[in-house]
Design a protein around this motif. Structure first.
Motif, PDB file in Angstrom:
ATOM      1  N   ARG A 185       0.833  -1.199   0.000  1.00 17.93           N
ATOM      2  CA  ARG A 185       0.000   0.000   0.000  1.00 17.93           C
ATOM      3  C   ARG A 185       0.867   1.248   0.000  1.00 17.93           C
ATOM      4  NH1 ARG A 185      -4.952   1.803   0.414  1.00 17.93           N
ATOM      5  NH2 ARG A 185      -5.371   3.812   1.389  1.00 17.93           N
ATOM      6  N   GLU A 202       1.063   4.737   1.056  1.00 17.08           N
ATOM      7  CA  GLU A 202       0.341   5.508   2.056  1.00 17.08           C
ATOM      8  C   GLU A 202       0.351   7.009   1.759  1.00 17.08           C
ATOM      9  OE1 GLU A 202       0.940   2.634   5.938  1.00 17.08           O
ATOM     10  OE2 GLU A 202       2.487   4.132   5.507  1.00 17.08           O
ATOM     11  N   GLN A 229      -7.464   3.096  -2.941  1.00 15.40           N
ATOM     12  CA  GLN A 229      -6.039   2.779  -3.058  1.00 15.40           C
ATOM     13  C   GLN A 229      -5.184   4.023  -3.271  1.00 15.40           C
ATOM     14  OE1 GLN A 229      -6.908  -0.171  -6.270  1.00 15.40           O
ATOM     15  NE2 GLN A 229      -5.436  -1.456  -5.186  1.00 15.40           N
TER      16      GLN A 229
END
Length: 742
Positions: free
Chosen positions: A626, A628, A687
């Motif tokens: 991921r 961030e 996302q």
């Protein structure tokens, strides 16, 4: 969007045109530091090519560029309003339209502000000076004693003349010559300030805005039946079968292997397309190679080699470090599939399109249709599209072919999602091989770079062969990719660092898939490779990523963006974050990592340093990646609209993150298989990372386009962050969970 007639297509009445040559300039005026006219003023040196004063005193500005989301409509309005001391609300902008706006070729290369906006700035400055001179004669005062205020010229004793009164119904024309007096930048009140685009509110509301929204009275709808493969030939089709099932079908159009249907209602056109496709036979076509292992295939395919740079000595001794990187085919993936409307009436062809080059498209249509260019009118209308060469030109060419089959009727052609994904030109797959040598102090002494790529530029450019339907006509135009833009492949292939010995070679192949320009062209793959390798070299040298880059940078503006990024990370993440960004000499996995990267777009455009904070969760069976947060620092010289640059950079970071972690075109031996959002994944809203952009404004420098500066640095920053977080160096895009497991 209200219905539009042919009359409205070219409606520019009710205006007064001005143009002249300058002789005397006020001493306080700013002067251009070059003796050349900027941008396309060299080709269109008359002021009436760039702006008009309307009868009500407002200003109409002409730009040959199309609004693609880069904010050019807003930026050119700002510079014109600034030079003429107008309220922004009194400036309207006419976008790319043949025989109306200047021919500025393509909206591409992050050149809209640098070329078109600067041309309009100088045209507006010239208009200002002439209006003041004319008013001075009327008011019998020196021009230096006059000033402008929103369409009015005012003297020191408060005498006033509106622009309309000054012109008194006259139309003035003439050539703009250097030098041109510009408004001093310390007097700016509009240029350099954030102005929000007025089209964003329309997008949010879903209001009619795009070419996809155009509707005309009595308009017909069309669809094209696609071949089974790129070079498949039409063998047989059953027209009666489709007429029996779709009573609303008006016409089947066939020309060689180009097959299409026209109906009164869009749904009936879609039905006819599906039914006829099921009753059509095609030849098999040439099998596509490399589908099973594209990197391995591209490493062996025949190439033509071009030396990009040779400086100093070649790398002969064993390299300190070497690595290979890969970028797959990626697509534009426009949210709204390509669309166009065309009308052929009384020997004139009218086309409404979201093409990024209305004049080159017109020339290509002229060749394909065997029509004189002066009988073709092409109007640019924003589309729900992209940066780069997607299906806009192709669908416009198809609509034009179909309009000529039903004269006097507007024909709307809308591609489906499957057509957009399966038939648009993609950004080329690339292989990048790098080797370098370090001295005992950790400085790079030798650099060897070799890239393999297809072309990154096959736009129409006046050539019918680059239009998709032209390949399938009875008198087909063969596309052999001759004249394609090779420089796009090695864009940013030369490192922007002080390295005494360099060798950079480009190896061009003709790959299996259709390719052309996609945002940043080869810079995305090249910067991803170079900046990943810079992190790897930093580790080899025992240096921190920031320090290693700064030790190899000489350009003070490059140093400034890198140091500003370092400040941002320290402020945003604290000392712990700073340690994450500087870590990497051990390769130890930390779970969360921050990676950085830097590039100057095209090595002569905007400067950009980027960072990404990535978390990799390897606790489960499938690793989760991921992004961030992402940061970027951009130096684009003089800033016209800070909000516009931030918008483009924020969007560019998110798009590059999606390219880096998810996107790749897949295909089999027959054709592309990633023809929907399941087969071709892009970032979902949840996302998308948090983003932060800092700008370094340099009013004394020329403006630089910033729309493509961040893509390459963003990809490398993510790859470097993944390494920090996981301890695994991934060199093949996209970075997937499977690669982290392997």
């Amino acid at each position: 969007m209200k219905d539009q007639s042919r009359r409205e297509f070219f409606k520019t009445a009710g205006c007064l045109t001005i143009g002249f040559s300058l002789s005397q300039l006020p001493l306080a005026a700013a002067m251009l530091p070059t003796q050349e006219l900027p941008g396309n003023l060299r080709d269109y040196a008359d002021i009436d090519a760039w702006l008009q004063v309307l009868a009500d005193g407002s200003i109409r500005v002409f730009t040959g560029k199309l609004e693609l989301g880069q904010g050019i409509r807003t930026a050119v309005a700002q510079v014109a309003a600034e030079e003429l001391d107008m309220d922004l609300s009194k400036v309207t902008v006419t976008l790319a339209e043949t025989d109306v706006t200047p021919n500025e070729a393509y909206t591409a290369g992050s050149m809209s502000v640098e070329s078109s906006a600067m041309s309009i700035r100088y045209a507006a400055a010239a208009a200002r000076q002439r209006l003041l001179e004319m008013a001075a004669v009327r008011l019998k005062v020196p021009a230096a004693d006059l000033h402008m205020d929103n369409g009015t010229v005012i003297s020191g004793n408060q005498q006033r003349l509106s622009f309309a009164e000054i012109l008194d119904g006259k139309q003035l024309s003439g050539e703009i010559k250097m030098p041109v007096a510009l408004k001093p930048k310390d007097q700016y009140r509009i240029s350099g300030t954030s102005v929000h685009r007025d089209d964003v509110a329309l997008m949010v509301k879903g209001a009619p805005l795009y070419v996809q929204d155009l509707r005309f009275p009595g308009m017909l709808h069309a669809r094209v039946i696609r071949p089974a493969a790129y070079d498949a030939k039409l063998q047989h089709f059953d027209e009666q079968a489709v007429r029996a099932k779709v009573p609303g079908l008006l016409q089947v159009v066939v020309n060689g292997s180009f097959l299409a249907v026209i109906a009164k209602v869009e749904y009936e056109a879609m039905q006819a397309q599906q039914v006829l496709a099921a009753h059509t036979e095609w030849s098999a076509g040439t099998p596509l190679a490399g589908a099973d292992d594209l990197p391995a295939y591209l490493a062996t395919v025949p190439v033509q080699t071009e030396s990009v740079r040779e400086k100093g000595a070649k790398l002969t001794a064993p390299a300190t470090h070497q690595a290979s990187y890969f970028k797959p085919y990626i697509m534009h993936g426009a949210t709204g599939p390509s669309c166009a409307v065309a009308l052929f009436d009384k020997g004139q062809l009218f086309v409404w399109t979201h093409s990024q080059g209305v004049y080159p498209l017109r020339a290509a249509l002229a060749e394909m249709l065997q029509l004189p260019a002066e009988q073709i009118r092409v109007k640019g209308v924003p589309g729900s599209g992209c940066y780069g060469h997607n299906g806009a030109d192709d669908v416009a060419a198809e609509a034009a072919l179909l309009a000529m089959a039903v004269p006097g009727k507007h024909v709307r052609l809308q591609w489906s999602r499957q057509e957009e994904h399966g038939w648009e030109p993609y950004g080329s797959a690339m292989l990048m091989n790098i080797a370098a040598k370090l001295d005992k102090d950790g400085h790079i002494t030798h650099w060897q770079y070799g890239l393999r790529s297809d072309s990154h530029g096959n736009r129409p450019g006046g050539k019918a062969a680059n239009l998709l339907p032209a390949r399938y006509l009875e008198k087909a135009f063969k596309n052999d990719r001759s004249g394609s833009y090779s420089g796009g492949a090695y864009r940013n292939a030369e490192p922007y660092y002080n390295i005494p010995n360099q060798q950079v070679d480009a190896h061009f192949f003709k790959g299996p898939l259709r390719v052309s320009s996609l945002r940043s062209l080869g810079a995305f793959g090249n910067v991803f490779a170079i900046e990943s390798f810079m992190d790897e070299l930093a580790e080899q040298a025992g240096k921190a990523p920031f320090a290693f880059r700064l030790a190899h940078l000489e350009d003070e503006r490059a140093v400034a963006v890198v140091k500003k990024l370092q400040e941002l990370l320290t402020k945003a993440t604290g000392t712990g974050g700073a340690r994450l960004s500087e870590a990497g000499t051990s390769g130890a996995a930390t779970g969360t990592g921050i990676g950085i990267a830097f590039a100057r777009y095209k090595n002569n455009g905007a400067y950009c340093a980027a960072a990404a904070q990535v978390h990799v969760d390897q606790s489960g069976e499938t690793p989760l990646i991921r992004v961030e947060k992402m940061w970027a620092v951009v130096d684009a010289g003089e800033i016209i609209n800070p909000d516009g640059i931030k918008n483009q950079t924020e969007g560019g970071m998110v798009q590059a993150a999606s390219w880096t972690l998810l996107e790749q075109v897949t295909y089999n031996t027959q054709h592309v298989t990633s023809v929907d959002w399941y087969g071709y994944s892009i970032f979902k809203f949840n996302q998308a990372p948090a983003v932060e952009v800092a700008l370094i404004n340099r009013p004394a420098e020329k403006p630089l386009g910033a729309g493509e500066a961040v893509q390459g640095p963003a990809a490398a920053a993510i790859a470097n962050a993944v390494y920090k977080a996981s301890g695994k160096r991934i060199r093949h895009l996209p970075i997937t969970a499977e690669q982290l497991k392997g």
